[in-house]
Write a protein that holds these residues in place. Structure first.
Motif, PDB file in Angstrom:
ATOM      1  N   THR A   1     -10.730  -7.862   1.069  1.00  0.00           N
ATOM      2  CA  THR A   1      -9.805  -8.858   0.556  1.00  0.00           C
ATOM      3  C   THR A   1     -10.394  -9.526  -0.681  1.00  0.00           C
TER       4      THR A   1
ATOM      5  N   ASP B   1       4.514  -7.856   4.193  1.00  0.00           N
ATOM      6  CA  ASP B   1       3.289  -7.136   4.556  1.00  0.00           C
ATOM      7  C   ASP B   1       2.682  -6.326   3.404  1.00  0.00           C
TER       8      ASP B   1
ATOM      9  N   THR C   1       0.915  -7.424   0.817  1.00  0.00           N
ATOM     10  CA  THR C   1      -0.465  -7.847   0.584  1.00  0.00           C
ATOM     11  C   THR C   1      -1.382  -7.308   1.679  1.00  0.00           C
ATOM     12  N   ASP C   2      -0.960  -7.404   2.925  1.00  0.00           N
ATOM     13  CA  ASP C   2      -1.777  -6.883   4.028  1.00  0.00           C
ATOM     14  C   ASP C   2      -1.983  -5.378   3.886  1.00  0.00           C
ATOM     15  N   TRP C   3      -0.943  -4.673   3.463  1.00  0.00           N
ATOM     16  CA  TRP C   3      -1.047  -3.230   3.257  1.00  0.00           C
ATOM     17  C   TRP C   3      -2.081  -2.923   2.172  1.00  0.00           C
TER      18      TRP C   3
END
Length: 118
Positions: free
Chosen positions: A66, A54, A56-58
């Motif tokens: 993005t 997570d 990258t999502d964070w």
């Protein structure tokens, strides 16, 4: 008595990597640090650890948008909001990105330890 690296939390481990970057990453260069982190993540995932799940999502949530560059691009966008010309950064920009990367990584891991990671 000093703790073994194997007995440290992930935050302590990466703080140690930051303090002694050339010991862990040849030349202390950003591209090699990114490869080191990718290797760390893959090893952890293969052996049942959380790795940088997570991450990258964070970073996307932190940045609010993005991009197609993967996590390393998100770190560069955060560290260099006015953009950059090449992946091979000038030394002063590379140093800034490394510092921001470690700050972000520590923040992410602190949130994850507290159960707050996105």
């Amino acid at each position: 008595m000093t703790k073994s690296l194997a007995d440290t939390s992930e935050r302590e481990y990466f703080a140690n990597v930051r303090r002694r970057l050339p010991m862990f990453v040849i030349g202390g260069r950003l591209d090699r640090l990114e490869a080191f982190l990718d290797g760390y993540d893959q090893h952890a995932l293969r052996h049942g650890g959380p790795g940088l799940r997570d991450w990258t999502d964070w970073l996307i949530a932190k940045r609010g948008q993005t991009c197609n560059h993967g996590w390393s691009g998100h770190v560069r966008h955060i560290a260099l909001p006015d953009g950059w010309d090449h992946w091979d950064l000038p030394q002063e920009q590379e140093r800034l990105v490394i510092d921001v990367l470690f700050d972000l990584l520590d923040e992410y891991l602190a949130e994850r330890e507290a159960g707050l990671a996105r």
